[in-house]
Design a protein around this motif. Structure first.
Motif, short mmCIF file in Angstrom:
data_model
loop_
_atom_site.label_atom_id
_atom_site.label_comp_id
_atom_site.label_asym_id
_atom_site.label_seq_id
_atom_site.Cartn_x
_atom_site.Cartn_y
_atom_site.Cartn_z
N MET A 68 8.63 6.29 -6.22
CA MET A 68 7.70 6.05 -7.47
C MET A 68 6.48 5.22 -7.03
O MET A 68 6.67 4.11 -6.14
CB MET A 68 8.58 5.22 -8.80
CG MET A 68 7.86 4.94 -9.73
SD MET A 68 7.30 6.55 -10.62
CE MET A 68 9.03 7.05 -11.08
N LEU A 69 5.79 5.86 -7.34
CA LEU A 69 4.53 4.79 -7.25
C LEU A 69 4.09 4.14 -8.23
O LEU A 69 3.75 4.54 -9.38
CB LEU A 69 3.02 6.05 -6.60
CG LEU A 69 1.69 5.37 -6.77
CD1 LEU A 69 1.58 4.44 -5.53
CD2 LEU A 69 0.72 6.40 -6.57
N ALA A 70 4.36 2.75 -8.20
CA ALA A 70 4.08 1.84 -9.37
C ALA A 70 2.82 1.00 -8.82
O ALA A 70 2.74 -0.36 -8.84
CB ALA A 70 5.28 0.89 -9.30
N LEU A 71 1.76 1.74 -8.77
CA LEU A 71 0.39 1.07 -8.55
C LEU A 71 -0.09 -0.06 -9.47
O LEU A 71 -0.24 0.53 -10.69
CB LEU A 71 -0.64 2.04 -8.09
CG LEU A 71 -2.11 1.64 -7.54
CD1 LEU A 71 -1.91 0.74 -6.27
CD2 LEU A 71 -2.99 2.68 -7.55
N GLY A 72 -0.22 -1.24 -9.37
CA GLY A 72 -0.66 -2.15 -10.24
C GLY A 72 0.60 -2.80 -10.86
O GLY A 72 0.42 -3.57 -11.78
N ALA A 73 1.96 -2.33 -10.63
CA ALA A 73 3.01 -3.07 -11.17
C ALA A 73 2.97 -4.41 -10.59
O ALA A 73 2.63 -5.09 -9.59
CB ALA A 73 4.27 -2.54 -10.83
N LYS A 74 3.80 -5.34 -11.54
CA LYS A 74 3.91 -6.69 -11.26
C LYS A 74 4.56 -6.94 -9.99
O LYS A 74 5.54 -6.23 -9.61
CB LYS A 74 4.40 -7.54 -12.47
CG LYS A 74 3.90 -7.48 -13.86
CD LYS A 74 2.65 -8.55 -13.68
CE LYS A 74 1.92 -8.48 -15.05
NZ LYS A 74 0.59 -8.85 -14.97
N ASP A 75 4.45 -8.02 -9.25
CA ASP A 75 5.09 -8.57 -8.11
C ASP A 75 6.63 -8.39 -8.43
O ASP A 75 6.93 -8.96 -9.21
CB ASP A 75 4.56 -9.78 -7.24
CG ASP A 75 5.22 -9.92 -6.22
OD1 ASP A 75 6.20 -9.32 -5.75
OD2 ASP A 75 4.85 -11.00 -5.43
N GLY A 76 7.44 -7.67 -7.70
CA GLY A 76 8.97 -7.93 -7.87
C GLY A 76 9.52 -8.87 -7.27
O GLY A 76 10.66 -8.81 -7.18
N GLY A 77 8.88 -9.93 -6.50
CA GLY A 77 9.50 -11.14 -6.12
C GLY A 77 9.49 -10.89 -4.44
O GLY A 77 8.82 -10.22 -3.92
N ALA A 78 10.67 -11.41 -4.00
CA ALA A 78 10.83 -11.61 -2.42
C ALA A 78 11.08 -10.00 -1.91
O ALA A 78 10.68 -9.95 -0.70
CB ALA A 78 12.03 -12.44 -2.09
N ASP A 79 11.82 -9.11 -2.62
CA ASP A 79 11.79 -7.86 -2.08
C ASP A 79 11.47 -6.68 -2.94
O ASP A 79 12.28 -6.17 -3.56
CB ASP A 79 13.43 -7.70 -1.86
CG ASP A 79 13.76 -6.23 -1.00
OD1 ASP A 79 12.86 -6.02 -0.21
OD2 ASP A 79 14.84 -6.13 -0.99
N PRO A 80 10.23 -6.70 -3.28
CA PRO A 80 9.65 -5.56 -4.26
C PRO A 80 9.97 -4.27 -3.79
O PRO A 80 10.08 -4.03 -2.48
CB PRO A 80 8.23 -5.68 -4.25
CG PRO A 80 8.01 -6.62 -2.91
CD PRO A 80 8.82 -7.13 -2.55
#
Length: 134
Positions: A68-80
């Motif tokens: 999935m291309l989630a361009l601009g998604a919020k940072d998913g933490g340590a392991d996005p």
């Protein structure tokens, strides 16, 4: 060549031993869907080993992960998730895939995106991600 390249894949989000075996023995490419970086690396090593065991030359099976291309998604933490986040993060992920030996990356668009929305994502990718990943 008698045919276009044949890619094999397995179930989305999982390493499938039968699918990796088919790709290693019969296909020109392995096209895994929605894998984490750890699973992609493990799967690529497995497919390469299975291909060697089947007597295929190095490089006979190429790699083309799909996520999935989630361009601009919020940072998913340590392991996005791969290909999620700011353009710089996604560009880094494209570069990482290339360094692992992936010749192609393919993307799904976010669920519910209409055609103009998909076009906007592709234009942003071409403008902000592609040049940074070169």
């Amino acid at each position: 060549k008698p045919h276009p390249p044949i890619w094999g894949r397995g179930a989305p989000g999982a390493l499938s031993a039968p699918a990796m075996g088919r790709a290693a023995e019969q296909c020109d490419g392995w096209h895994p869907l929605g894998l984490s970086w750890a699973d992609l690396e493990k799967g690529m090593a497995t497919v390469k080993a299975l291909a060697r065991r089947a007597g295929r030359p190095d490089g006979a099976v190429r790699f083309a992960p799909r996520n999935m291309l989630a361009l601009g998604a919020k940072d998913g933490g340590a392991d996005p998730a791969p290909y999620a986040g700011a353009p710089e993060q996604v560009a880094g992920d494209v570069t990482r895939a290339a360094r692992l030996g992936c010749e192609w990356v393919t993307f799904d668009m976010p669920a519910g995106a209409d055609v103009p929305g998909m076009m906007a994502i592709m234009e942003r990718f071409a403008k902000d991600v592609k040049p940074a990943a070169a």
